[in-house]
Design an enzyme around this catalytic site. Structure first.
Site, PDB file in Angstrom:
ATOM      1  N   THR A  35       3.907   4.000   0.202  1.00  0.00           N
ATOM      2  CA  THR A  35       4.970   3.050  -0.124  1.00  0.00           C
ATOM      3  C   THR A  35       6.248   3.467   0.602  1.00  0.00           C
ATOM      4  OG1 THR A  35       3.979   2.630  -2.277  1.00  0.00           O
ATOM      5  CG2 THR A  35       6.318   2.137  -2.075  1.00  0.00           C
ATOM      6  N   GLY A  36       7.045   2.463   1.007  1.00  0.00           N
ATOM      7  CA  GLY A  36       8.331   2.785   1.628  1.00  0.00           C
ATOM      8  C   GLY A  36       8.437   2.251   3.036  1.00  0.00           C
ATOM      9  N   ALA A  57       7.810  10.392   2.484  1.00  0.00           N
ATOM     10  CA  ALA A  57       8.365  11.395   1.563  1.00  0.00           C
ATOM     11  C   ALA A  57       9.880  11.340   1.639  1.00  0.00           C
ATOM     12  CB  ALA A  57       7.879  12.791   1.933  1.00  0.00           C
ATOM     13  N   ASP A  58      10.525  11.879   0.617  1.00  0.00           N
ATOM     14  CA  ASP A  58      11.993  11.932   0.600  1.00  0.00           C
ATOM     15  C   ASP A  58      12.517  13.286   1.070  1.00  0.00           C
ATOM     16  OD1 ASP A  58      12.367   9.263  -0.493  1.00  0.00           O
ATOM     17  OD2 ASP A  58      11.324  10.082  -2.218  1.00  0.00           O
ATOM     18  N   LYS A  78       9.023  13.144  -3.728  1.00  0.00           N
ATOM     19  CA  LYS A  78       8.723  11.738  -3.501  1.00  0.00           C
ATOM     20  C   LYS A  78       9.196  10.921  -4.699  1.00  0.00           C
ATOM     21  CE  LYS A  78       4.760  10.406  -1.923  1.00  0.00           C
ATOM     22  NZ  LYS A  78       5.458   9.375  -1.134  1.00  0.00           N
ATOM     23  N   GLY A  88      11.332   5.451  -3.891  1.00  0.00           N
ATOM     24  CA  GLY A  88      11.052   4.023  -4.092  1.00  0.00           C
ATOM     25  C   GLY A  88      10.515   3.723  -5.480  1.00  0.00           C
ATOM     26  N   GLU A 139       1.495   7.007  -6.454  1.00  0.00           N
ATOM     27  CA  GLU A 139       1.377   7.778  -5.201  1.00  0.00           C
ATOM     28  C   GLU A 139       0.686   9.113  -5.456  1.00  0.00           C
ATOM     29  OE1 GLU A 139       5.232   6.275  -2.611  1.00  0.00           O
ATOM     30  OE2 GLU A 139       5.493   7.964  -3.960  1.00  0.00           O
TER      31      GLU A 139
HETATM   32  C1  A5P Z   1       8.203   5.815  -2.763  1.00  0.00           C
HETATM   33  O1  A5P Z   1       8.241   5.980  -4.129  1.00  0.00           O
HETATM   34  C2  A5P Z   1       8.546   7.082  -2.066  1.00  0.00           C
HETATM   35  O2  A5P Z   1       7.848   8.204  -2.478  1.00  0.00           O
HETATM   36  C3  A5P Z   1       8.480   6.923  -0.565  1.00  0.00           C
HETATM   37  O3  A5P Z   1       7.259   7.319  -0.047  1.00  0.00           O
HETATM   38  C4  A5P Z   1       9.577   7.725  -0.007  1.00  0.00           C
HETATM   39  O4  A5P Z   1      10.763   7.334  -0.688  1.00  0.00           O
HETATM   40  C5  A5P Z   1       9.742   7.549   1.492  1.00  0.00           C
HETATM   41  O5  A5P Z   1      10.212   6.286   1.771  1.00  0.00           O
HETATM   42  P1  A5P Z   1      10.820   5.917   3.198  1.00  0.00           P
HETATM   43  O6  A5P Z   1       9.712   6.064   4.177  1.00  0.00           O
HETATM   44  O7  A5P Z   1      11.286   4.499   3.017  1.00  0.00           O
HETATM   45  O8  A5P Z   1      11.961   6.855   3.436  1.00  0.00           O
END
Ligand code: A5P
Length: 231
Positions: A34-35, A91-92, A102, A105, A111
């Protein structure tokens, strides 16, 4: 004169997403993240599927499920999946041991469940996600709505940190599974494993955004266009 080529954040993510398809093989069961980075992996996978690539995909969120269906990628649920061969997700934060934060989002629970059921877990991210120490990004803790303030107050007192209820349009943000999220501003997480165990032992906590010892490899995209696989 030397001009270095810097890509836009969107172009870097697209490049990472296109490159991430190198990890998937025909016939695989795939977990899709996701993201905004996973978005481009799904777009690249969709283009392969339109040319006959065969796969079935377990989404890590409702948002991802919609995206997969838009691309006409076959979707199955976690219960239906016999064994997930590989999960590709964003990932964050990523530390040098490839431990992660993580859940930026809000999809951390699904996840983590999909990642846990996968033989391989590949993280795709741009270089801004690489950190020496986890914790600058507020750690998301998913809690049931009932009595969430008790958990919030406990964490604030226990760690002396701001703990904020995540909101959307002035109301609490609701996860795909009907829960709330508490964003915990630790700044530095020293003992991630014991913190994760402690958080998950609190009644009302569903899970937290620490993904420890789960990452097989990381595909990193750099601002200059380079791509690198770690470790
Ligand atoms: C979703 O809940 C998150 O774990 C995302 O995988 C994470 O925020 C990475 O998102 P971006 O690729 O948009 O930075």
């Amino acid at each position: 004169m030397y001009f270095s080529c810097m890509l836009s954040p969107r172009d870097i993510k697209q490049r990472i997403g296109n490159s991430a398809v190198q990890f998937v093989e025909d016939g695989m069961t795939i977990g899709a993240g996701t993201g905004s980075t996973a978005y481009w992996f799904i777009a690249a996978l969709g283009s392969m599927v339109s040319k006959g690539f065969n796969c079935q995909v377990v989404p890590t969120s409702h948002q991802t499920e919609i995206l997969l269906r838009e691309h006409k990628i076959p979707v199955i649920t976690l219960n239906e999946a016999p064994q997930i061969d590989i999960t590709i997700d964003g990932a964050d934060e990523i530390d040098p041991q490839l431990n992660l934060i993580k859940g930026g989002g809000g999809a951390l629970l699904q996840e983590k469940m999909v990642a846990f059921s996968s033989r391989k877990r590949i993280i795709i991210a741009d270089e801004s996600k690489l950190v020496q120490q986890l914790g600058k990004f507020p750690l998301p803790v998913e809690v049931i709505a009932y009595g969430y303030k008790k958990v919030q107050t406990l964490l604030e007192r226990e760690f002396g940190i701001p703990v904020n209820l995540r909101t959307k349009d002035l109301s609490p943000f609701i996860t795909d599974h009907g829960h709330y999220i508490l964003d915990c501003s630790f700044q530095r997480i020293e003992k991630a494993e014991s913190l994760s165990n402690y958080l998950n032992s609190i009644p009302g906590v569903v899970d937290n955004g620490l993904f420890l010892n789960m990452t097989t490899a990381v595909l990193i995209g750099y601002n200059n266009g380079d791509l690198k696989i770690l470790p």
